[in-house]
Enzyme design. Sequence first.
Site, PDB file in Angstrom:
ATOM      1  N   CYS A 116       0.819  -1.225   0.000  1.00 45.28           N
ATOM      2  CA  CYS A 116       0.000   0.000   0.000  1.00 45.28           C
ATOM      3  C   CYS A 116       0.845   1.265   0.000  1.00 45.28           C
ATOM      4  CB  CYS A 116      -0.951  -0.008   1.189  1.00 45.28           C
ATOM      5  SG  CYS A 116      -2.028  -1.435   1.207  1.00 45.28           S
ATOM      6  N   HIS A 254      -3.250   7.052   2.886  1.00 51.98           N
ATOM      7  CA  HIS A 254      -3.678   5.748   2.366  1.00 51.98           C
ATOM      8  C   HIS A 254      -5.017   5.416   3.016  1.00 51.98           C
ATOM      9  CE1 HIS A 254      -4.105   1.645   1.405  1.00 51.98           C
ATOM     10  NE2 HIS A 254      -3.702   1.177   2.575  1.00 51.98           N
ATOM     11  N   ASN A 284     -10.357   0.031   0.765  1.00 56.11           N
ATOM     12  CA  ASN A 284      -8.902   0.092   0.674  1.00 56.11           C
ATOM     13  C   ASN A 284      -8.478  -0.485  -0.679  1.00 56.11           C
ATOM     14  OD1 ASN A 284      -6.168  -0.388   0.826  1.00 56.11           O
ATOM     15  ND2 ASN A 284      -6.205  -1.237   2.899  1.00 56.11           N
TER      16      ASN A 284
HETATM   17  O1  UT7 Z   1      -3.468  -1.303   3.769  1.00 60.93           O
HETATM   18  C1  UT7 Z   1      -3.218  -1.639   5.114  1.00 60.93           C
HETATM   19  C2  UT7 Z   1      -4.182  -2.644   5.445  1.00 60.93           C
HETATM   20  N1  UT7 Z   1      -4.792  -2.912   6.647  1.00 60.93           N
HETATM   21  C3  UT7 Z   1      -5.160  -2.093   7.640  1.00 60.93           C
HETATM   22  O2  UT7 Z   1      -4.884  -0.939   7.706  1.00 60.93           O
HETATM   23  C4  UT7 Z   1      -5.985  -2.737   8.684  1.00 60.93           C
HETATM   24  C5  UT7 Z   1      -5.850  -2.102  10.036  1.00 60.93           C
HETATM   25  N2  UT7 Z   1      -6.759  -2.704  10.972  1.00 60.93           N
HETATM   26  C6  UT7 Z   1      -8.106  -2.496  10.924  1.00 60.93           C
HETATM   27  O3  UT7 Z   1      -8.607  -1.786  10.056  1.00 60.93           O
HETATM   28  C7  UT7 Z   1      -8.950  -3.109  12.011  1.00 60.93           C
HETATM   29  O4  UT7 Z   1      -8.107  -3.756  12.928  1.00 60.93           O
HETATM   30  C8  UT7 Z   1     -10.009  -4.125  11.459  1.00 60.93           C
HETATM   31  C9  UT7 Z   1     -11.084  -3.351  10.719  1.00 60.93           C
HETATM   32  C10 UT7 Z   1      -9.359  -5.133  10.543  1.00 60.93           C
HETATM   33  C11 UT7 Z   1     -10.652  -4.830  12.624  1.00 60.93           C
HETATM   34  O5  UT7 Z   1     -11.237  -3.884  13.509  1.00 60.93           O
HETATM   35  P1  UT7 Z   1     -10.952  -3.956  15.084  1.00 60.93           P
HETATM   36  O6  UT7 Z   1     -11.753  -2.887  15.695  1.00 60.93           O
HETATM   37  O7  UT7 Z   1      -9.470  -3.926  15.270  1.00 60.93           O
HETATM   38  O8  UT7 Z   1     -11.568  -5.337  15.462  1.00 60.93           O
HETATM   39  P2  UT7 Z   1     -10.842  -6.613  16.121  1.00 60.93           P
HETATM   40  O9  UT7 Z   1      -9.941  -7.264  15.154  1.00 60.93           O
HETATM   41  O10 UT7 Z   1     -10.293  -6.212  17.437  1.00 60.93           O
HETATM   42  O11 UT7 Z   1     -12.092  -7.558  16.354  1.00 60.93           O
HETATM   43  C12 UT7 Z   1     -13.144  -7.222  17.250  1.00 60.93           C
HETATM   44  C13 UT7 Z   1     -14.265  -8.232  17.055  1.00 60.93           C
HETATM   45  C14 UT7 Z   1     -13.767  -9.680  17.029  1.00 60.93           C
HETATM   46  O12 UT7 Z   1     -14.739 -10.485  17.655  1.00 60.93           O
HETATM   47  P3  UT7 Z   1     -14.519 -10.987  19.156  1.00 60.93           P
HETATM   48  O13 UT7 Z   1     -13.242 -11.771  19.139  1.00 60.93           O
HETATM   49  O14 UT7 Z   1     -14.432  -9.737  19.982  1.00 60.93           O
HETATM   50  O15 UT7 Z   1     -15.749 -11.802  19.399  1.00 60.93           O
HETATM   51  C15 UT7 Z   1     -13.747 -10.001  15.558  1.00 60.93           C
HETATM   52  O16 UT7 Z   1     -13.903 -11.375  15.290  1.00 60.93           O
HETATM   53  O17 UT7 Z   1     -14.891  -7.999  15.800  1.00 60.93           O
HETATM   54  C16 UT7 Z   1     -14.945  -9.226  15.081  1.00 60.93           C
HETATM   55  N3  UT7 Z   1     -14.932  -8.926  13.650  1.00 60.93           N
HETATM   56  C17 UT7 Z   1     -16.049  -8.680  12.953  1.00 60.93           C
HETATM   57  N4  UT7 Z   1     -17.347  -8.646  13.313  1.00 60.93           N
HETATM   58  C18 UT7 Z   1     -18.249  -8.355  12.360  1.00 60.93           C
HETATM   59  C19 UT7 Z   1     -13.860  -8.835  12.833  1.00 60.93           C
HETATM   60  N5  UT7 Z   1     -14.278  -8.533  11.590  1.00 60.93           N
HETATM   61  C20 UT7 Z   1     -15.624  -8.439  11.651  1.00 60.93           C
HETATM   62  C21 UT7 Z   1     -16.609  -8.148  10.681  1.00 60.93           C
HETATM   63  N6  UT7 Z   1     -17.896  -8.125  11.073  1.00 60.93           N
HETATM   64  N7  UT7 Z   1     -16.312  -7.892   9.391  1.00 60.93           N
END
Ligand code: UT7
Length: 329
Positions: A116, A254, A284
């Site tokens: 990215c 980005h 993204n």
């Molecule tokens: O180009 C660079 C690329 N990547 C990035 O910049 C990504 C950076 N990170 C992020 O954008 C965020 O970390 C995410 C959007 C990927 C995830 O958001 P988060 O607020 O960090 O969530 P998390 O990973 O801490 O997960 C919280 C909960 C989990 O459930 P439990 O374990 O608390 O029950 C996940 O399983 O949210 C759950 N979860 C979802 N729930 C509904 C993860 N993805 C989803 C989803 N829908 N799509």
Amino acid sequence: MKPVGVIGIGRYLPDHVMTNHDIQAMGLDTSDEWIRERTGIEERRIAAVGQATSDLAYHASVQALESAGITADDLDLIIVATSTPDYFLFPSTACIVQHRLGCTRPIPAFDMSAACTGFNYALSAGAQYVASGAAKKVLVVAADLLSKFLDWTDRSTCILFGDGAGAVVLGEVDPGLGIIASDLFSRGELAEILYAKEGGSRNPISMDNPTRPLVSMEGRAVFKVAVNTVVPAVESVLAANQIAVSDVKLLVFHQANLRIIDAACERLGFTPDQVVITLPKYGNTSASSIPIALCEAVSEGRLSRGDLVVLVGFGAGFTWGVTLLRWSC
Ligand code: UT7
């Protein structure tokens, strides 16, 4: 060294719109509300089955050449920043683009891999050619088609990405305009927080390993590293050039997650009117997110000649980069 800047810009997004509701309807345990709240994304564009990265790159490049008022035969070099090349071994996607654009001159063309952050890296490389006099006009394209490399059963990654391409033509500009600084970084020890494990020489596809490269990510780790790396990088480039945050007309981040952009802007002191946001519409789009957002800002009349712009990339590698420029179109 000659002053180098953007003299033309273009973008391309595939026609097909995939909404958060569409993803939920695919049977994934997610919701429009969760995706909007945690990422800012409402929909993304998905390439057609027969479309490859060079097709996206081609359309963005045609627009960039038109906006620069030149033809493909005026180019001296093509650089394509991509992680999703048409062909994994060779030839480079840049060579395919060179042919599709109808270049009759056998100019150099190569790909650049910085995920990215690819646009910042390719911009920096292209600018060196123009600055040194080795090239007069350079086409820098960032194009990614990640939808074909997503695990559509993994709700933590597949909701984030979309396909697209952005392109600029670099050329000599008036003194005082163009690229002022290009700071690029990497921390390879973080490679595995965002990668595609299978399909390369480390884990090749074989009869025993009939898999394919799919995006795998530790989202929280990427989030933290992104904010903690880009904030000091922006501060340092502004300080080194004695530029105040309020002097900057546009900050083009980005587009990975609205919360990352908000957190970084809050720490840096940028106000919402200085920031370009395309996440809700396109998600993204990897390397192409910065030139797409920049191009949208230009078409909305948000930039005038001489305005200060900061382009901030970060992504797999882990890589990050900040480009400071005075708009030169
Ligand atoms: O180009 C660079 C690329 N990547 C990035 O910049 C990504 C950076 N990170 C992020 O954008 C965020 O970390 C995410 C959007 C990927 C995830 O958001 P988060 O607020 O960090 O969530 P998390 O990973 O801490 O997960 C919280 C909960 C989990 O459930 P439990 O374990 O608390 O029950 C996940 O399983 O949210 C759950 N979860 C979802 N729930 C509904 C993860 N993805 C989803 C989803 N829908 N799509």
